[in-house]
Design an enzyme around this catalytic site. Structure first.
Site, PDB file in Angstrom:
ATOM      1  N   GLU A 130      -6.162   2.396   2.802  1.00 60.79           N
ATOM      2  CA  GLU A 130      -5.700   2.503   1.402  1.00 60.79           C
ATOM      3  C   GLU A 130      -4.691   3.643   1.408  1.00 60.79           C
ATOM      4  OE1 GLU A 130      -6.521   0.446  -0.790  1.00 60.79           O
ATOM      5  OE2 GLU A 130      -8.487  -0.333  -0.229  1.00 60.79           O
ATOM      6  N   CYS A 143      -3.318   7.584  -6.006  1.00 58.71           N
ATOM      7  CA  CYS A 143      -2.396   6.676  -5.309  1.00 58.71           C
ATOM      8  C   CYS A 143      -1.953   5.527  -6.202  1.00 58.71           C
ATOM      9  CB  CYS A 143      -3.014   6.181  -4.013  1.00 58.71           C
ATOM     10  SG  CYS A 143      -4.657   5.551  -4.246  1.00 58.71           S
TER      11      CYS A 143
END
Ligand code: ADP
Length: 512
Positions: free
Chosen positions: A282, A316
């Site tokens: 990720e 993010c």
């Protein structure tokens, strides 16, 4: 059978079978802040005796010193996880669910204490830390249940003398390297899925936020999770790369899950290729946030506040490039500015009413400062903020810049800070072309009340996740992950368990 008896004694000890309702905690958060790592069911120091400092980003106060482990300590953790796997993999999904459920209940019981630890080490406002605890614990709750539904398949055999069955097996030891921006949830999202599948874990938390990981280890012990199933190896930045290499290359580790920067993710991907390890990544995003003329502007402003300023912009999936259609541009910008000035309260996240904390460390502060400066140098225009906050330390002002182009540094790169970067567009095609002109593909957001447009844009945005009239897309039930250079694999939802299982094909021949 032997293992089932062992697990039952854990269960008795931890009053697992009583399943009492969670009570609010009367303990102090600091009683969970052990200055130790956690390996094979023990709180331990580094073999070298070395430690590293952990400081509160709100005031740089020393929170404590945790073990600065190196590869020799990490190897002990891997060995413990490998040994524990030999028995943990043979427990039933229901047995694993019982201890995971107990872990979840303890996380709920001590939610406010663990939230305070998150705030102390990450600088996040306490209300957000409590939100992170709810989110983090919900992965444990979800996977306690999902583990029971990891089923195989019986398929139609082409031959009357054969039967063909696919069963799903846990991959083995799962290594996890996690970031500082969600010190609790990024661990539970990975570890709960792995443990529910029958894997054991070695977690290397970020150097800025090791205490949340240790607190989770404490509660895992209280929940009766057997020794060696959940291990936490703490280290300073200086030892992170060597530990990472060991986790990627050890023959005893079956897979690695990483959340962090794209640069480190690429390195780990390469290292894992040596042993053909399972990998989940990720990585960074560069989320477009598109507001079309038909949008409900109050929804869009609220969505932007959530998607931009949560955790001071350090997520993010933070909105990075704000694209606004020309007809509503001025109105939208005015509303955003007004809302920022009204709603944002800067300060130490542990203080009541604060909604906006410091950046995590000096290097993050420098990065944001330089990105804004170089963006203004390259032609963008400052509308609000644009410098270090008068509070000093690691605080940066909530900022708006406009007239960003594709080459503007704040547009081209993931900012990871509280900067709204605006660009005006005319048509849907233009917005999509700008949105998709990046190597990142994690989250994207757009606001439109035009149903056909909603459907078109949702399909055409090149991201793994899309928030449609919504700036808060994270949930344990959601399938989180990116495309392009933003990652591989999915976390959360039942798909999050795929990373930790493999199919084994059983072919029964010679049947009469
Ligand atoms: P950030 O720059 O936001 O801190 P990183 O990707 O550097 O993001 O950090 C995320 C996690 O990766 C942290 O746990 C950190 O210690 C770890 N890490 C950093 N560099 C390496 C590396 N070379 N190998 C393995 N892990 C690393």
């Amino acid at each position: 059978m032997k293992y089932i008896i062992r697990l039952s004694s854990y269960a008795r000890k931890s009053s697992l079978l009583k399943m009492e309702a969670p009570k609010m905690s009367k303990v102090c958060y600091s009683s969970f802040m052990h200055n130790k790592a956690y390996i094979n069911g023990q709180f331990v120091t580094a073999a070298s005796g070395k430690t590293f400092e952990v400081r509160n980003p709100a005031n740089r106060d020393l929170l404590g010193c945790t073990p600065d482990m190196d590869v020799s300590d990490a190897q002990v953790a891997i060995d413990a996880a490998y040994d524990a796997f030999q028995t943990w993999q043979n427990t039933t999904a229901k047995e694993r669910a019982l201890v995971l459920r107990k872990w979840f209940e303890l996380c709920e019981k001590y939610k406010e204490d663990l939230a305070m630890i998150i705030t102390k080490e990450s600088g996040k406002p306490l209300a957000e830390s409590i939100g992170e605890m709810t989110y983090g614990s919900s992965f444990i709750e979800l996977y306690a249940e999902e583990g029971k539904r990891v089923n195989g398949e019986v398929v139609q055999s082409p031959s009357p003398s054969k039967e063909m069955i696919f069963i799903r097996k846990p991959i083995g030891v799962a290594a996890m390297i996690t970031p500082w921006n969600f010190p609790n949830a990024m661990i539970t999202r990975k570890a709960a899925a792995a443990m529910a599948a029958g894997c054991t874990c070695v977690v290397k938390p970020a150097e800025d936020t090791p205490y949340s990981a240790i607190a989770l280890a404490d509660l895992s012990q209280q929940a009766g999770i057997p020794s060696g199933v959940f291990n936490v190896v703490t280290s300073s930045k200086a030892n992170a790369a060597d530990i990472g290499t060991l986790l990627c290359t050890s023959p005893k580790v079956a897979g690695l899950s990483f959340t962090g920067s794209t640069a480190v993710g690429k390195l780990l991907y390469k290292q894992c290729s040596e042993g053909i390890k399972r990998i989940g990544l990720e990585l960074g995003g560069n989320a477009p946030f598109i507001v079309f003329d038909s949008a409900d502007l109050s929804k869009a402003v609220n969505g932007l506040m959530a998607a931009k300023f949560r955790n001071t912009g350090q997520t993010c999936i933070s909105a990075n490039r704000i694209l606004v259609q020309s007809k509503i541009y001025d109105k939208f910008v005015e509303l955003v500015k007004e809302t920022m000035q009204k709603q944002i309260v800067v300060g130490d996240g542990a203080e009541k009413g604060v909604t906006f904390g410091p950046l995590i460390n000096e290097s993050q502060l420098h990065k944001v400062e330089n990105l804004v400066k170089s963006s203004l140098d390259s032609g963008a225009k400052l509308l609000l903020g644009g410098k270090r906050h008068e509070k000093g330390g690691l605080y940066y002002e909530p900022t708006i810049i406009e007239d960003c182009a594709e080459h503007t540094p704040c547009f081209a790169e993931e900012i990871f800070g509280p900067v709204v970067c605006l660009r005006k567009f005319e048509s849907e095609e233009e917005a999509l072309a700008i949105a998709n002109s990046t190597n990142s593909g994690l989250a994207g957001y757009f606001f439109s009340e035009n149903l056909s447009q909603v459907w078109r844009v949702a399909h055409k945005l090149e991201t793994g996740m899309v928030g449609i009239n919504d700036g808060m897309i994270s949930a344990a039930e959601g399938c989180f992950g990116g495309i392009k250079e933003s990652g591989i694999g999915r976390e959360g939802s039942h798909h999050g368990m795929d990373e930790y299982t493999y199919f084994k094909y059983l072919c029964f021949g010679g049947l009469n």
